[in-house]
Design a protein around this motif. Structure first.
Motif, short mmCIF file in Angstrom:
data_model
loop_
_atom_site.label_atom_id
_atom_site.label_comp_id
_atom_site.label_asym_id
_atom_site.label_seq_id
_atom_site.Cartn_x
_atom_site.Cartn_y
_atom_site.Cartn_z
N SER A 105 -44.00 -20.91 -28.81
CA SER A 105 -42.73 -21.57 -29.09
C SER A 105 -41.61 -21.20 -28.12
O SER A 105 -40.73 -22.00 -27.86
N ASP A 106 -41.65 -20.00 -27.57
CA ASP A 106 -40.52 -19.51 -26.80
C ASP A 106 -41.00 -19.05 -25.43
O ASP A 106 -41.75 -18.08 -25.33
N ILE A 107 -40.58 -19.72 -24.36
CA ILE A 107 -41.10 -19.36 -23.04
C ILE A 107 -40.57 -18.02 -22.56
O ILE A 107 -41.09 -17.44 -21.64
N GLU A 108 -39.48 -17.55 -23.18
CA GLU A 108 -38.93 -16.26 -22.79
C GLU A 108 -39.71 -15.10 -23.39
O GLU A 108 -39.53 -13.96 -22.98
N PRO A 123 -46.72 -24.96 -11.39
CA PRO A 123 -45.52 -24.97 -12.24
C PRO A 123 -45.20 -23.56 -12.74
O PRO A 123 -46.10 -22.75 -12.91
N ARG A 124 -43.91 -23.30 -12.95
CA ARG A 124 -43.51 -21.96 -13.35
C ARG A 124 -43.78 -21.66 -14.82
O ARG A 124 -43.64 -20.55 -15.26
N LYS A 125 -44.14 -22.67 -15.56
CA LYS A 125 -44.49 -22.45 -16.97
C LYS A 125 -45.69 -21.51 -17.01
O LYS A 125 -46.64 -21.67 -16.27
N LEU A 126 -45.62 -20.53 -17.89
CA LEU A 126 -46.71 -19.57 -17.97
C LEU A 126 -47.94 -20.19 -18.60
O LEU A 126 -47.85 -21.00 -19.51
N ALA A 127 -49.07 -19.75 -18.09
CA ALA A 127 -50.31 -20.12 -18.75
C ALA A 127 -50.33 -19.45 -20.13
O ALA A 127 -49.58 -18.51 -20.38
N LYS A 128 -51.20 -19.94 -20.98
CA LYS A 128 -51.28 -19.37 -22.33
C LYS A 128 -51.57 -17.87 -22.27
O LYS A 128 -50.95 -17.09 -22.98
N VAL A 129 -52.50 -17.49 -21.41
CA VAL A 129 -52.80 -16.06 -21.25
C VAL A 129 -52.71 -15.75 -19.75
O VAL A 129 -53.69 -15.84 -19.03
N PRO A 130 -51.50 -15.44 -19.27
CA PRO A 130 -51.32 -15.28 -17.82
C PRO A 130 -51.91 -14.00 -17.25
O PRO A 130 -52.03 -13.87 -16.04
N TYR A 164 -62.41 -1.20 -31.81
CA TYR A 164 -61.77 -2.51 -31.97
C TYR A 164 -60.36 -2.39 -32.54
O TYR A 164 -59.82 -3.36 -33.08
N ALA A 165 -59.80 -1.20 -32.48
CA ALA A 165 -58.41 -1.03 -32.91
C ALA A 165 -57.56 -1.99 -32.08
O ALA A 165 -57.67 -2.02 -30.85
N PHE A 166 -56.75 -2.78 -32.74
CA PHE A 166 -56.01 -3.81 -32.02
C PHE A 166 -54.52 -3.63 -32.21
O PHE A 166 -54.05 -3.07 -33.20
N ALA A 167 -53.77 -4.09 -31.23
CA ALA A 167 -52.33 -3.98 -31.28
C ALA A 167 -51.73 -5.21 -30.63
O ALA A 167 -52.33 -5.81 -29.72
N CYS A 168 -50.57 -5.59 -31.10
CA CYS A 168 -49.88 -6.73 -30.52
C CYS A 168 -48.39 -6.55 -30.75
O CYS A 168 -47.96 -6.24 -31.86
N SER A 169 -47.63 -6.67 -29.69
CA SER A 169 -46.18 -6.57 -29.81
C SER A 169 -45.55 -7.44 -28.74
O SER A 169 -46.21 -7.83 -27.77
N THR A 170 -44.27 -7.74 -28.90
CA THR A 170 -43.61 -8.57 -27.89
C THR A 170 -43.23 -7.70 -26.70
O THR A 170 -43.29 -6.47 -26.77
N ASN A 171 -42.80 -8.36 -25.63
CA ASN A 171 -42.33 -7.62 -24.47
C ASN A 171 -41.10 -6.78 -24.80
O ASN A 171 -40.77 -5.87 -24.07
N ASN A 172 -40.41 -7.08 -25.90
CA ASN A 172 -39.29 -6.24 -26.34
C ASN A 172 -39.72 -5.19 -27.34
O ASN A 172 -38.89 -4.59 -28.02
N ASN A 173 -41.03 -5.01 -27.44
CA ASN A 173 -41.58 -3.98 -28.30
C ASN A 173 -41.39 -4.23 -29.79
O ASN A 173 -41.30 -3.30 -30.58
#
Ligand SMILES: [Zn+2]
Length: 167
Positions: free
Chosen positions: A42-45, A18-25, A57-66
């Motif tokens: 919540s948002d498949i996009e 299926p084209r639905k993404l895995a949780k951690v693709p 262990y410096a961590f970062a997280c951002s969306t694909n739109n930065n």
């Protein structure tokens, strides 16, 4: 069985998923970081690019739109946690712990002990500079898995008989 025969099997079965993404693709241990892509619940996009630097262990997280992830302030967000879990599934807890230079104080390394150990050291906020290259590697990985149409032929595809290639 030669390599191409083995890979042909994988390539034929992959598009049926299926084209639905895995949780951690996408997850990788690269550039001194555990890094990868975590899909939004919540948002498949929308996907998040998350990373943890080995040693600090410096961590970062951002969306694909930065856009910065709202959950990644002061402590690991759920995406970073999901990334660690997936890395342990793919690489094994020992290898992930060794790569990140996590010393497990109690018992065997596991996703939980690795996460707890890093969290206990109050990891600093990292920067999201690595997000763009990680995300573009993910897109290439996705195109490869799903045989999305590309302008350039994949060298790996050249063994297909001409009739298949034209269709
Ligand atoms: Zn996050």
């Amino acid at each position: 069985m030669s390599d191409w025969e083995r890979s042909s099997t994988a390539r034929v079965t992959a598009p049926a998923r299926p084209r639905k993404l895995a949780k951690v693709p996408f997850v990788e241990l690269a550039d001194g970081r555990l890094q990868g892509v975590v899909s939004s619940g919540s948002d498949i996009e929308r996907v998040y690019v998350s990373s943890v630097v080995a040693g600090t262990y410096a961590f970062a997280c951002s969306t694909n739109n930065n856009r910065p992830c709202g959950g990644a302030r002061g402590s690991f967000c759920n995406h970073v946690r999901a990334l660690i879990n997936e890395a342990v599934l793919q690489y094994g807890a020992e290898r992930v712990a060794r790569y990140l230079r996590v010393e497990i104080v109690d018992g065997e390394p596991s996703a939980l002990t690795i996460t707890t150990d890093m969290s206990n050291r109050r990891p600093p906020q990292g920067d999201t500079k690595a997000a763009a290259p990680v995300f573009s590697r993910f897109l290439r990985h996705l195109a490869y898995l799903e045989l999305a149409p590309t302008t350039a032929p994949l060298p790996e595809m050249q063994w297909f008989p001409p009739t298949r290639a034209v269709a």
